[in-house]
Design an enzyme around this catalytic site. Sequence first.
Site, PDB file in Angstrom:
ATOM      1  N   SER A   6      -8.480   5.997 -14.952  1.00  0.00           N
ATOM      2  CA  SER A   6      -8.506   7.155 -15.864  1.00  0.00           C
ATOM      3  C   SER A   6      -8.623   6.675 -17.306  1.00  0.00           C
ATOM      4  CB  SER A   6      -7.233   7.989 -15.704  1.00  0.00           C
ATOM      5  OG  SER A   6      -7.135   8.485 -14.399  1.00  0.00           O
TER       6      SER A   6
ATOM      7  N   ARG B 197      -6.444  -0.824  -5.636  1.00  0.00           N
ATOM      8  CA  ARG B 197      -7.801  -1.206  -6.030  1.00  0.00           C
ATOM      9  C   ARG B 197      -8.012  -2.704  -6.013  1.00  0.00           C
ATOM     10  NH1 ARG B 197      -7.516   2.055 -11.547  1.00  0.00           N
ATOM     11  NH2 ARG B 197      -5.563   0.904 -11.404  1.00  0.00           N
TER      12      ARG B 197
ATOM     13  N   HIS C 242      -9.775   8.420  -7.194  1.00  0.00           N
ATOM     14  CA  HIS C 242      -8.692   9.271  -6.676  1.00  0.00           C
ATOM     15  C   HIS C 242      -9.231  10.189  -5.564  1.00  0.00           C
ATOM     16  CE1 HIS C 242      -6.881   9.059 -10.993  1.00  0.00           C
ATOM     17  NE2 HIS C 242      -6.110   8.302 -10.220  1.00  0.00           N
TER      18      HIS C 242
ATOM     19  N   LYS D 114       3.331   7.886 -20.301  1.00  0.00           N
ATOM     20  CA  LYS D 114       1.998   7.795 -20.891  1.00  0.00           C
ATOM     21  C   LYS D 114       1.668   9.056 -21.691  1.00  0.00           C
ATOM     22  CE  LYS D 114       0.466   5.272 -16.813  1.00  0.00           C
ATOM     23  NZ  LYS D 114      -0.355   5.350 -15.607  1.00  0.00           N
TER      24      LYS D 114
HETATM   25  O1  PNS Z   1      -0.792   7.212 -11.592  1.00  0.00           O
HETATM   26  P1  PNS Z   1       0.424   6.420 -11.917  1.00  0.00           P
HETATM   27  O2  PNS Z   1       0.770   6.601 -13.389  1.00  0.00           O
HETATM   28  O3  PNS Z   1       0.303   4.975 -11.529  1.00  0.00           O
HETATM   29  O4  PNS Z   1       1.641   7.047 -11.078  1.00  0.00           O
HETATM   30  C1  PNS Z   1       2.940   6.505 -11.158  1.00  0.00           C
HETATM   31  C2  PNS Z   1       3.950   7.475 -10.505  1.00  0.00           C
HETATM   32  C3  PNS Z   1       3.881   8.831 -11.147  1.00  0.00           C
HETATM   33  C4  PNS Z   1       3.640   7.601  -9.030  1.00  0.00           C
HETATM   34  C5  PNS Z   1       5.370   6.867 -10.678  1.00  0.00           C
HETATM   35  O5  PNS Z   1       5.578   6.598 -12.033  1.00  0.00           O
HETATM   36  C6  PNS Z   1       6.471   7.776 -10.145  1.00  0.00           C
HETATM   37  O6  PNS Z   1       6.667   7.880  -8.965  1.00  0.00           O
HETATM   38  N1  PNS Z   1       7.170   8.472 -11.070  1.00  0.00           N
HETATM   39  C7  PNS Z   1       8.249   9.384 -10.702  1.00  0.00           C
HETATM   40  C8  PNS Z   1       9.619   8.784 -11.038  1.00  0.00           C
HETATM   41  C9  PNS Z   1      10.104   7.888  -9.941  1.00  0.00           C
HETATM   42  O7  PNS Z   1      10.299   8.291  -8.810  1.00  0.00           O
HETATM   43  N2  PNS Z   1      10.299   6.608 -10.290  1.00  0.00           N
HETATM   44  C10 PNS Z   1      10.750   5.601  -9.377  1.00  0.00           C
HETATM   45  C11 PNS Z   1       9.566   4.934  -8.714  1.00  0.00           C
HETATM   46  S1  PNS Z   1      10.072   3.451  -8.030  1.00  0.00           S
END
Ligand code: PNS
Length: 163
Positions: free
Chosen positions: A128, A90, A17, A41
Site C-alpha cells: 500500500s 510476500r 490483498h 500508521k
Molecule cells: O496490514 P498491517 O498493518 O500489517 O496489519 C497489522 C495488524 C492490523 C494485523 C496488526 O497490527 C494487529 O493485529 N493489530 C491489532 C492489535 C493486536 O491484536 N495486536 C497484537 C498482535 S500480536
Amino acid sequence: MRTAIYPGSFDPLHNGHLDVIERGARLCDKIIIAVARNTSKDGLFSFEERVELIKEATWHVPGVEVDCFEGLLVDFANAQRADAIIRGLRAVSDFEYEFQMALMNRQLSDRLETIFLMPSQELIFLSSRMVKEIAQFGGQIEPFVPPPVAGALNRKLQQNPQP
Ligand code: PNS
C-alpha cells in the site's frame, strides 16, 4: 462453517490483498476482512473509506464480509467465532514480523490458527505504501489496485495535490 479473519490496515486495498482474499475465500465459508482502527500508521483514507472501497472491490468474491475492529485482533476474531486468521506472506522480509505476530496471537488465544497465503508471484512486490507513493508522484496505479481504489486514489490526490 469455517470462518477466517483477514486483518490489516488496507490503506488502501491493492491487488495483492485481493489475490489473498480470493485464495482465502476458496478455503473458508466466510472471510471477514477486518480493517484495524488502532494502527499507529498515518492513514490516507479514513477507516470508513477503506471499508467502502474493500466492499466495492470484493463484491464478486463469495462469503466476504467487511468490518472494522479496535483493540486486540484475537478478541475480535473470537467474538466473530472465527477459526483462523489469514495473513499474506510476500517475501522473507515479511516473515519475522508475521511469525512473531502469529505466535503472540496463539499465546493470546490458542484456538485461533494463523494461515499464511502467498499472493501470485507477479503481485509479490506490491505494498500500500508504494502504491500511494506512485500515485503521489503521478505514476500509473491502475495495474496495481482494483478500479474503485484507483478512482478513489486519483480523486484524493486531486483534492490534495502534492506541492
Ligand atoms: O496490514 P498491517 O498493518 O500489517 O496489519 C497489522 C495488524 C492490523 C494485523 C496488526 O497490527 C494487529 O493485529 N493489530 C491489532 C492489535 C493486536 O491484536 N495486536 C497484537 C498482535 S500480536
